[in-house]
Scaffold this motif. Structure first.
Motif, mmCIF file in Angstrom:
data_model
loop_
_atom_site.group_PDB
_atom_site.id
_atom_site.type_symbol
_atom_site.label_atom_id
_atom_site.label_comp_id
_atom_site.label_asym_id
_atom_site.label_seq_id
_atom_site.Cartn_x
_atom_site.Cartn_y
_atom_site.Cartn_z
ATOM 1 N N PRO A 146 0.791 -1.182 0.071
ATOM 2 C CA PRO A 146 -0.139 -0.091 -0.090
ATOM 3 C C PRO A 146 1.053 1.187 -0.018
ATOM 4 C CG PRO A 146 0.047 -1.106 2.336
ATOM 5 C CD PRO A 146 0.690 -1.954 1.408
ATOM 6 N N ALA A 147 0.322 2.279 -0.748
ATOM 7 C CA ALA A 147 1.162 3.479 -0.977
ATOM 8 C C ALA A 147 1.068 4.228 0.609
ATOM 9 C CB ALA A 147 0.647 4.503 -1.932
ATOM 10 N N ILE A 148 2.091 4.736 0.969
ATOM 11 C CA ILE A 148 2.097 5.756 2.045
ATOM 12 C C ILE A 148 1.668 7.177 1.602
ATOM 13 C CG2 ILE A 148 3.334 6.644 3.846
ATOM 14 C CD1 ILE A 148 3.030 3.794 4.123
ATOM 15 N N ASN A 149 0.419 7.719 1.934
ATOM 16 C CA ASN A 149 0.174 9.008 1.598
ATOM 17 C C ASN A 149 -0.432 9.948 2.594
ATOM 18 O OD1 ASN A 149 -2.412 7.646 2.301
ATOM 19 N ND2 ASN A 149 -3.188 7.390 0.198
ATOM 20 N N ALA A 150 -0.560 9.387 3.899
ATOM 21 C CA ALA A 150 -0.902 10.233 5.199
ATOM 22 C C ALA A 150 0.016 9.954 6.311
ATOM 23 C CB ALA A 150 -2.133 10.033 5.183
ATOM 24 N N PHE A 151 -0.221 10.750 7.297
ATOM 25 C CA PHE A 151 0.662 10.808 8.377
ATOM 26 C C PHE A 151 -0.572 10.784 9.521
ATOM 27 C CE2 PHE A 151 3.625 11.927 5.447
ATOM 28 C CZ PHE A 151 4.429 11.119 5.537
ATOM 29 N N TRP A 152 -0.354 10.138 10.528
ATOM 30 C CA TRP A 152 -1.274 10.381 11.857
ATOM 31 C C TRP A 152 -0.326 10.667 13.187
ATOM 32 C CZ3 TRP A 152 -6.071 11.239 11.866
ATOM 33 C CH2 TRP A 152 -6.740 11.398 13.130
ATOM 34 N N PHE A 153 -0.639 11.885 13.743
ATOM 35 C CA PHE A 153 0.024 12.304 14.642
ATOM 36 C C PHE A 153 -0.656 12.092 16.135
ATOM 37 C CE2 PHE A 153 1.028 15.195 10.992
ATOM 38 C CZ PHE A 153 2.275 15.407 11.291
ATOM 39 N N HIS A 154 0.031 11.638 16.908
ATOM 40 C CA HIS A 154 -0.666 11.116 18.440
ATOM 41 C C HIS A 154 0.171 11.395 19.452
ATOM 42 C CE1 HIS A 154 0.947 6.784 17.723
ATOM 43 N NE2 HIS A 154 1.208 7.388 16.485
ATOM 44 N N GLY A 155 -0.322 11.323 20.686
ATOM 45 C CA GLY A 155 0.606 11.338 21.707
ATOM 46 C C GLY A 155 1.146 12.591 21.996
ATOM 47 N N ALA A 156 0.741 13.710 21.502
ATOM 48 C CA ALA A 156 1.336 14.856 21.751
ATOM 49 C C ALA A 156 1.364 15.671 22.845
ATOM 50 C CB ALA A 156 0.759 15.936 20.481
ATOM 51 N N GLY A 157 2.248 16.553 23.155
ATOM 52 C CA GLY A 157 2.303 17.156 24.577
ATOM 53 C C GLY A 157 3.686 17.326 25.118
ATOM 54 N N ALA A 158 3.718 17.771 26.391
ATOM 55 C CA ALA A 158 4.973 17.980 26.915
ATOM 56 C C ALA A 158 4.996 17.499 28.361
ATOM 57 C CB ALA A 158 5.550 19.536 27.149
ATOM 58 N N LEU A 159 5.624 16.827 29.046
ATOM 59 C CA LEU A 159 5.700 16.221 30.346
ATOM 60 C C LEU A 159 5.601 17.441 31.339
ATOM 61 C CD1 LEU A 159 8.340 13.380 30.457
ATOM 62 C CD2 LEU A 159 5.997 13.162 30.369
ATOM 63 N N PRO A 160 4.490 17.189 32.452
ATOM 64 C CA PRO A 160 4.571 18.226 33.561
ATOM 65 C C PRO A 160 5.908 18.660 34.030
ATOM 66 C CG PRO A 160 3.039 16.506 33.639
ATOM 67 C CD PRO A 160 3.915 15.867 32.707
ATOM 68 N N ALA A 161 5.995 19.823 34.595
ATOM 69 C CA ALA A 161 7.418 20.048 35.283
ATOM 70 C C ALA A 161 7.599 19.199 36.463
ATOM 71 C CB ALA A 161 7.165 21.672 35.627
ATOM 72 N N GLY A 162 8.875 18.798 36.633
ATOM 73 C CA GLY A 162 9.356 17.934 37.666
ATOM 74 C C GLY A 162 8.799 16.459 37.336
ATOM 75 N N TYR A 163 8.167 16.220 36.502
ATOM 76 C CA TYR A 163 7.617 14.624 36.471
ATOM 77 C C TYR A 163 8.720 13.795 36.389
ATOM 78 C CZ TYR A 163 5.263 10.722 34.690
ATOM 79 O OH TYR A 163 4.710 9.501 34.584
ATOM 80 N N ARG A 164 8.633 12.590 37.038
ATOM 81 C CA ARG A 164 9.677 11.378 37.078
ATOM 82 C C ARG A 164 8.947 10.191 36.617
ATOM 83 N NH1 ARG A 164 13.414 12.210 42.160
ATOM 84 N NH2 ARG A 164 14.493 14.272 41.773
ATOM 85 N N VAL A 165 9.281 9.498 35.895
ATOM 86 C CA VAL A 165 8.769 8.073 35.316
ATOM 87 C C VAL A 165 8.652 7.213 36.525
ATOM 88 C CG1 VAL A 165 9.050 6.210 33.731
ATOM 89 C CG2 VAL A 165 9.596 8.353 32.914
ATOM 90 N N PRO A 166 7.583 6.614 36.965
ATOM 91 C CA PRO A 166 7.490 5.607 38.025
ATOM 92 C C PRO A 166 8.361 4.477 37.891
ATOM 93 C CG PRO A 166 5.414 6.370 37.319
ATOM 94 C CD PRO A 166 6.251 6.878 36.191
ATOM 95 N N ALA A 167 8.933 4.014 39.003
ATOM 96 C CA ALA A 167 9.982 2.849 38.673
ATOM 97 C C ALA A 167 9.416 1.480 38.577
ATOM 98 C CB ALA A 167 10.681 2.916 40.172
ATOM 99 N N ASN A 168 7.884 1.420 38.890
ATOM 100 C CA ASN A 168 7.207 0.222 38.684
ATOM 101 C C ASN A 168 5.815 0.378 38.002
ATOM 102 O OD1 ASN A 168 6.615 -2.658 38.845
ATOM 103 N ND2 ASN A 168 5.657 -2.158 41.024
ATOM 104 N N PRO A 169 5.927 0.758 36.749
ATOM 105 C CA PRO A 169 4.565 1.160 35.798
ATOM 106 C C PRO A 169 3.857 -0.096 35.799
ATOM 107 C CG PRO A 169 6.311 0.978 34.402
ATOM 108 C CD PRO A 169 7.026 0.902 36.041
ATOM 109 N N PRO A 170 2.481 -0.143 35.420
ATOM 110 C CA PRO A 170 1.721 -1.281 35.094
ATOM 111 C C PRO A 170 2.110 -1.932 33.900
ATOM 112 C CG PRO A 170 0.361 0.671 35.579
ATOM 113 C CD PRO A 170 1.679 1.194 35.425
#
Length: 314
Positions: free
Chosen positions: A207-231
């Motif tokens: 199939p031809a590639i004729n488009a793009f989907w943008f998703h998961g946009a944004g910026a992390l909250p100030a001071g955010y830290r990734v949890p050590a034990n995510p689900p």
């Protein structure tokens, strides 16, 4: 997060008639046992037109991130050790759209069969166009790139799970916020329509590639830290659901019950802290082994809980 074991199951149920039929004879013994031993701690009622499906909202909630416009791309960057800071970014999925008079249908992204070489070649073709509008594209993997730019900071984008194999129009970003992206989509369609890149794909019957989907946009909250034990998120029910292949969905559920829910049941029996979140396309419900009075535990053990009754409400 505090849970030692938290499993999120996406596409666990559907209100479609064929799915409800498949549920009637579906034996899920470990799920049934868990539903008898755990109690509901949270419910999330939504709509199939929500930009974020229930499993993404559940994961965002567990990670301490916004549930409506979760910055998944920025989180991915942080998890990879790139420390995006306050950088606004998004995922970009190259895709094939079939454009009709009253429908703009996105094909299954996995069906594009882009390998690393082809994806990187395509990226080199389109990246200069995006850069002219202040969007820097970076390679992440064959079916997904990363985009950085201020346009993504407050942009609400729909999950790829909402649009795959569907009409994309209900989930297009607000044109008042995303005029640049709408224009880039049109320009890329014209650029790629007769490009040698797609000529080669046509010759290979891809199939031809004729488009793009943008998703998961944004910026992390100030001071955010990734949890050590995510689900953990088990998405093996996704493909059969999107294809409406309910016999395959039922078979995948039985494997999930034996392979993922059996250990969770054992952990609960050993009095470890566990949580189970079951998600459909509308709703989600989270169960935990919270402290209960003895009488309530006894009552719960003798209360019949049919997995089918829970799953059909998702």
């Amino acid at each position: 997060m505090s849970d030692t074991h938290h499993l999120i199951v996406s596409y666990a149920g559907s209100c479609e008639a064929a799915c409800l039929q498949a549920l009637q004879d579906l034996a899920l013994p470990h799920l049934g046992a868990l539903l008898k031993s755990l109690t509901i701690s949270h419910t999330d009622n939504g709509d199939e037109r929500d930009f974020a499906p229930p499993h993404e909202r559940a994961l965002a909630r567990a990670l301490g991130l916004p549930t409506d416009a979760t910055p998944w791309a920025a989180l991915h960057q942080a998890q990879q050790g790139h420390h995006p800071g306050n950088t606004a970014c998004a995922f970009v999925t190259p895709s094939h759209w079939r454009i009709g008079a009253d429908r703009v249908h996105m094909g299954d992204p996995s069906a594009t069969q882009l390998d690393d070489a082809a994806s990187q070649a395509l990226l080199s073709i389109v990246a200069p166009w995006f850069l002219e509008d202040g969007i820097a594209l970076h390679y992440d993997r064959a079916d997904r790139w990363l985009a950085e730019g201020e346009i993504f900071r407050d942009l609400r984008t729909a999950s790829i799970d909402r649009v795959a194999q569907r009409d994309v129009r209900p989930w297009l970003p607000d044109i008042s916020q995303a005029k640049v992206l709408h224009r880039l989509q049109s320009e890329m369609q014209m650029l790629l329509y007769t490009h040698a890149f797609n000529d080669g794909r046509e010759a290979a019957r891809l199939p031809a590639i004729n488009a793009f989907w943008f998703h998961g946009a944004g910026a992390l909250p100030a001071g955010y830290r990734v949890p050590a034990n995510p689900p953990a998120v088990d998405d093996r029910l996704r493909s059969p659901t999107l294809a409406s292949n309910w016999p395959a969905w039922a078979k995948a559920w039985q494997a999930l019950d034996a392979e993922a829910l059996a250990p969770l049941q054992q952990a609960a029996a050993a009095r470890q802290t566990v949580a189970l979140t079951l998600c459909g396309e509308h709703n989600a419900v989270t169960y935990r082994n919270t402290a209960q009075p003895l009488w309530q535990k006894i009552k719960q053990q003798f209360t019949a809980v049919r997995p089918a009754d829970v799953l059909k409400q998702l």
